[in-house]
Write a protein that holds these residues in place. Structure first.
Motif, short mmCIF file in Angstrom:
data_model
loop_
_atom_site.label_atom_id
_atom_site.label_comp_id
_atom_site.label_asym_id
_atom_site.label_seq_id
_atom_site.Cartn_x
_atom_site.Cartn_y
_atom_site.Cartn_z
N HIS A 157 -49.20 1.81 17.76
CA HIS A 157 -50.51 1.52 17.19
C HIS A 157 -51.34 0.64 18.10
N LYS A 158 -50.72 -0.40 18.64
CA LYS A 158 -51.44 -1.34 19.51
C LYS A 158 -52.01 -0.62 20.73
N ALA A 159 -51.20 0.24 21.32
CA ALA A 159 -51.66 0.97 22.51
C ALA A 159 -52.81 1.91 22.16
N MET A 160 -52.68 2.64 21.06
CA MET A 160 -53.73 3.61 20.70
C MET A 160 -55.04 2.91 20.38
N VAL A 161 -54.96 1.79 19.67
CA VAL A 161 -56.18 1.05 19.33
C VAL A 161 -56.87 0.57 20.61
N ALA A 162 -56.06 0.10 21.56
CA ALA A 162 -56.65 -0.35 22.82
C ALA A 162 -57.39 0.80 23.50
N GLY A 163 -56.79 1.99 23.49
CA GLY A 163 -57.44 3.15 24.08
C GLY A 163 -58.74 3.51 23.37
N VAL A 164 -58.68 3.53 22.05
CA VAL A 164 -59.86 3.89 21.25
C VAL A 164 -61.00 2.90 21.49
N GLU A 165 -60.65 1.62 21.51
CA GLU A 165 -61.69 0.60 21.72
C GLU A 165 -62.26 0.68 23.13
N ALA A 166 -61.39 0.94 24.11
CA ALA A 166 -61.88 1.07 25.49
C ALA A 166 -62.88 2.22 25.59
N ALA A 167 -62.70 3.24 24.76
CA ALA A 167 -63.62 4.38 24.78
C ALA A 167 -64.85 4.14 23.91
N GLY A 168 -64.95 2.97 23.29
CA GLY A 168 -66.18 2.62 22.57
C GLY A 168 -66.20 2.97 21.10
N LEU A 169 -65.09 3.44 20.55
CA LEU A 169 -65.04 3.66 19.10
C LEU A 169 -64.33 2.48 18.44
N PRO A 170 -64.54 2.29 17.14
CA PRO A 170 -63.98 1.10 16.49
C PRO A 170 -62.45 1.14 16.40
N GLY A 171 -61.82 0.03 16.72
CA GLY A 171 -60.36 -0.06 16.60
C GLY A 171 -59.89 0.13 15.17
N ASP A 172 -60.75 -0.20 14.20
CA ASP A 172 -60.37 -0.03 12.79
C ASP A 172 -60.31 1.44 12.38
N ALA A 173 -60.58 2.34 13.31
CA ALA A 173 -60.36 3.77 13.04
C ALA A 173 -58.90 4.02 12.73
N ILE A 174 -58.01 3.19 13.31
CA ILE A 174 -56.57 3.34 13.10
C ILE A 174 -56.02 1.99 12.66
N ILE A 175 -55.71 1.89 11.39
CA ILE A 175 -55.16 0.63 10.86
C ILE A 175 -53.71 0.86 10.49
N LEU A 176 -52.86 -0.03 10.94
CA LEU A 176 -51.44 0.03 10.56
C LEU A 176 -51.19 -1.07 9.54
N MET A 177 -50.66 -0.70 8.39
CA MET A 177 -50.38 -1.69 7.35
C MET A 177 -49.43 -2.76 7.93
N PRO A 178 -49.86 -4.03 7.93
CA PRO A 178 -49.08 -5.04 8.62
C PRO A 178 -47.91 -5.59 7.81
N THR A 179 -47.62 -4.99 6.68
CA THR A 179 -46.48 -5.49 5.89
C THR A 179 -45.64 -4.32 5.42
N GLN A 180 -44.34 -4.57 5.26
CA GLN A 180 -43.45 -3.54 4.74
C GLN A 180 -43.23 -3.71 3.24
N ASP A 181 -43.93 -4.67 2.64
CA ASP A 181 -43.84 -4.88 1.19
C ASP A 181 -44.19 -3.58 0.46
N ARG A 182 -43.30 -3.15 -0.43
CA ARG A 182 -43.55 -1.88 -1.13
C ARG A 182 -44.79 -1.95 -2.03
N ALA A 183 -45.16 -3.16 -2.41
CA ALA A 183 -46.36 -3.30 -3.24
C ALA A 183 -47.60 -2.81 -2.50
N ALA A 184 -47.56 -2.84 -1.17
CA ALA A 184 -48.70 -2.36 -0.40
C ALA A 184 -48.91 -0.87 -0.60
N VAL A 185 -47.82 -0.13 -0.75
CA VAL A 185 -47.94 1.31 -1.03
C VAL A 185 -48.61 1.51 -2.38
N GLY A 186 -48.15 0.76 -3.38
CA GLY A 186 -48.76 0.84 -4.71
C GLY A 186 -50.26 0.55 -4.66
#
Lengths: 417, 417
Positions: free
Chosen positions: B162-191
């Motif tokens: 994820h970190k590498a792809m976001v860096a590539g996307v941002e370098a190309a001028g599109l928003p890094g938030d195009a690809i968000i990785l859920m930063p927690t493994q808490d199952r409540a996040a899925v809910g």
């Protein structure tokens, strides 16, 4: 399993069996069945109007408003219109069997996408008895079985319409279970329909906010919903004043109770004829709830509060504010629109292009009244509703939106390496 | 509001903002961003493989099976394949902006349907880290922002990719938030993702039965699910024996663990080479769980029980029975299929036509192996999954299935009479 759950399981099983037959029925058979249903409806006129009289009497007793009683009312003319609408659907082009696209792979496999019916549709609706006929006709034309759950106000009318249509469909040789009317008004039946995954393939709610909200909250079956129409008209600086006045008054006042009616007016701060525009609405009998800028223009305006920007009035009331350019108009719409229909009035094509590209609603118009948001006006021949969701179908939904597709693969013995 | 709910609300708001920018991004910009992401992935090889080593070590400690560890494992070759797959998606045709159809009404209004992105996609998946890259690439190519929620086994690998792809996307001028990785493994996040109506526009679960079942049960956001593949091959009386043998063995044994693998074999009672066919499967290392008729043919078969007809083995095991003609084959499939892929082997075109018309699965093949059920093999260039639902998209889903449409209406001042 409760009695209601058993009932719904039995009805959905019958509908599924009928839907398999309908999926294989020819264009001609489905069309003939609808024509027979329309003529059966006219033949049963006395019975249907008597049933409607009973609903009207019960409604009056229960204190229904004049508007609700008007929606419930049938007479010979209205029944003729309902039958004519079925005839119209009967002659629409059959979407089933249409090849959407096809390609041949290098290994010789031919992949084709072919339209097929969705299967069993559950339609949950409120007082208007014409929905019984419309929904059944659109469902059958597209090869789907329908399970109808109408409102209690129209229970006798719905039963009489349903009985006549089933008789017509059966006389034409298609299964009567193509059109099933839920035989109970128990609200638990709606809940059972909403949870009938695998038995009902799609639920279409047609009614007010509380009905649609309940459906969206409880449904495990996919829902094709049409929610509010908080429709905006943005009058750009380069709008033609006569055109702007005609469209804005029409968009609000032609019929105020439909989902395509304008509910919020955005006037560019550089539009030179704003005062005339606001005045025209007020002269036409509309209450204008305005921001501070527009309140300066006409003493007859009233002050808008924060809720007005998110309100679907369905009455001769509009919220109105000044905006600084198309960007602010787009931003206001992104925040407050329900995603139904918006329109820009301008003679500047590049501004219109920007608006149409950036506004993310099901329908985005340029120089036209939002009241055109209707399947018939879009050339679809009819509509089951205006979908405000994002998946499957969007905007006016008619026959195509009641189909899905399957992939047919034609090989000559290919195995995958 | 819990901390997790707050986190998901914040992430979905960022994704929605990014999705608005992506919806306006040009074909060239999106393609360039993906190429940059692919090359950033290769540049970050050491970091990604080190992260994967950590996941592998943790997995071994937690006692993951050899098969699961193999799915989790990355090396230089696999990483190169992942980057190459992103490059492939980068050069696919952009579906956004395509005009699906248009018509001009008698009043002069022009109605056009134009493809637009869906918005924000939530992808919930299990151990394979390549899904992180695939899903992000398909989402971005079609103008959608994605919120990825991967499995805990692959958490370090996913973060590094994820970190590498976001860096590539941002370098190309599109928003890094195009690809968000859920930063927690808490199952409540899925809910919280499943309940994020209006924030997430579509949920795509990729994983085993229990994951998909949870998603379908809890989701308030529309779901594009691919469930089991209980795929059938029906060998008709007029099948060519060599073709039947080649297809049946390939459909089961080429790869037994994929959703397009044959799980149930229907042999017509009039097919003359049934014994040879069953023998070929057993010779290839497949356990055949047969009905009484087929058990007579080969002593190495074992007896099928009632559950076998509804089982997705994903192993070298198949259920097999004799059927009396195409009608019985179609009826068996209607009862037991999961609606994924079925195939008929026959030289009789009219029987093949009947089978393809009457079998109601996403993919219905004639004289081809069910293992072709794959977006790449269908000419789609890639796939996010094989949808077994009935709405929105069905069968292999790639870029088009990640779009919706809006209606653009072009007027010259029309008002509705």
């Amino acid at each position: 399993m409760s009695e209601i759950d058993k009932l719904v399981a039995e009805l959905t099983a019958r509908a599924k069996t009928a839907s398999r037959q309908l999926a294989q029925a020819s264009d001609t058979d489905k069309s003939a069945a609808l024509k027979a249903a329309a003529s059966a409806l006219l033949s049963a006129k006395d019975e249907i109007l008597a049933a409607n009289d009973q609903d009207m009497a019960n409604g009056a007793e229960r204190g229904l408003s004049a508007a609700m009683l008007d929606r419930l009312k049938l007479d010979a003319d209205r029944l003729a219109s309902i039958a004519a609408a079925i005839e119209q659907v009967a002659i629409l082009e059959d979407p089933v069997g249409q090849v959407i696209d096809s390609n041949t792979q290098p290994n010789g496999l031919v992949m084709k996408r072919v339209r097929v019916p969705i299967g069993v549709l559950g339609i949950i609706y409120e007082s208007r008895p014409n929905v019984t006929a419309d929904a059944a006709a659109l469902g059958l034309r597209s090869g789907n079985a329908v399970i109808l759950r109408g409102g209690s106000e129209a229970v006798h009318s719905n039963q009489a319409i349903h009985k006549a249509m089933v008789a017509g469909v059966e006389a034409a040789g298609l299964p009567g279970d193509a059109i099933i009317l839920m035989p109970t008004q128990d609200r638990a039946a709606v809940g059972a329909m909403l949870r009938a995954q695998g038995q009902i393939d799609m639920i279409i709610p047609r009614g007010g906010k509380s009905l649609v909200a309940r459906v969206q909250d409880e449904a495990r079956v996919p829902v094709l919903a049409h929610l509010d129409g908080i429709c905006h008209v943005y009058v750009h600086a380069d709008a033609d004043p006569d055109m702007a006045k005609a469209i804005v008054v029409n968009a609000k006042m032609r019929r105020t109770g439909i989902c395509g009616a304008m509910e919020s007016l955005l006037i560019d701060q550089d539009y030179p004829a704003a005062s005339e525009l606001v005045g025209a609405l007020i002269d036409a009998g509309c209450e204008v709830r305005a921001d501070d800028v527009l309140m300066e223009l006409d003493a007859r305006t009233v002050s808008a509060n924060a809720e007005d920007w998110d309100t679907e009035y369905l009455e001769p009331v509009v919220s109105a504010r000044a905006v600084r350019g198309v960007d602010e108009a787009v931003a206001h719409i992104a925040r407050h629109s329900s995603g139904h229909t918006e329109s820009i009035i301008t003679n500047d094509q590049s501004v219109a292009d920007q608006f149409q590209m950036q506004v993310d609603s099901a329908i985005v118009m340029h120089n036209a009244s939002t009241q055109f948001a209707d399947g018939g006006e879009f050339g679809l021949g009819a509509e089951i509703g205006i979908a405000t969701g994002r998946l499957h179908a969007r905007g006016p939904v008619a026959l195509e939106g009641l189909t899905t597709y399957k992939w047919l693969v034609h090989g000559q013995g290919q195995v995958r390496p």
